[in-house]
Design a protein around this motif. Sequence first.
Motif, PDB file in Angstrom:
ATOM      1  N   ILE A  81       0.849  -1.138   0.029  1.00 45.23           N
ATOM      2  CA  ILE A  81       0.048  -0.026  -0.104  1.00 45.23           C
ATOM      3  C   ILE A  81       1.018   1.284  -0.027  1.00 45.23           C
ATOM      4  N   ASP A  82       0.740   2.069  -0.995  1.00 43.37           N
ATOM      5  CA  ASP A  82       1.574   3.382  -1.104  1.00 43.37           C
ATOM      6  C   ASP A  82       0.893   4.366  -0.309  1.00 43.37           C
ATOM      7  N   THR A  83      -0.279   4.899  -0.529  1.00 39.95           N
ATOM      8  CA  THR A  83      -0.992   5.862   0.280  1.00 39.95           C
ATOM      9  C   THR A  83      -2.422   5.488   0.316  1.00 39.95           C
ATOM     10  N   ILE A  84      -2.953   6.154   1.406  1.00 41.38           N
ATOM     11  CA  ILE A  84      -4.301   6.029   1.786  1.00 41.38           C
ATOM     12  C   ILE A  84      -4.714   7.541   2.212  1.00 41.38           C
ATOM     13  N   GLU A  85      -5.743   7.837   1.208  1.00 39.31           N
ATOM     14  CA  GLU A  85      -6.274   9.269   1.596  1.00 39.31           C
ATOM     15  C   GLU A  85      -7.744   9.131   1.976  1.00 39.31           C
ATOM     16  N   MET A  86      -8.377   9.641   2.769  1.00 42.71           N
ATOM     17  CA  MET A  86      -9.734   9.624   3.361  1.00 42.71           C
ATOM     18  C   MET A  86     -10.388  10.843   2.419  1.00 42.71           C
ATOM     19  N   VAL A  87     -11.375  10.594   1.541  1.00 46.15           N
ATOM     20  CA  VAL A  87     -11.988  11.720   0.914  1.00 46.15           C
ATOM     21  C   VAL A  87     -12.836  12.335   1.763  1.00 46.15           C
TER      22      VAL A  87
END
Length: 150
Positions: A81-87
């Motif tokens: 997993i490179d990034t996790i961004e909460m929208v």
Amino acid sequence: MLNRFSSSILFVFLLITLLAGGCSSKPSPATSLVKVSKQFSERLRWQDFNTAAAFVNADEREDFLANWKENKDLHVVGTHIDTIEMVDAETAEVTMTVDYYILPSATVKQIETRQEWKYREGERFELGSWEMVSGMPMLPGTGKSPQKDK
């Protein structure tokens, strides 16, 4: 003796209040997303595509299995997993990289996907769950696009 009795009642009341408050709170959806996306990534890594498909939206699941499971020459050598961004509170974008090769080639290739995940509320006493709704990773050269977008 009366003072001791009232202290006991107060203690029991506070204990019940704390227990009732603890039972009624739900964990934040964001706290489980890291775990769920990591589980999906690990299932790809171990080529457990049936379990990985359970994380994919039902409308996309058949295409996912056809692309990954039916390719017997596929070997996944790594995922991360490179990034996790909460929208927002119930939507997230996850960027994941998959390293793989397809026999007879021994050249390791990479595919990077940007996935959209949605949180589905549970009913009554059930906890909710995360589901990948788009950005399903697709392998190039299988007659499908490298990544299925929205």
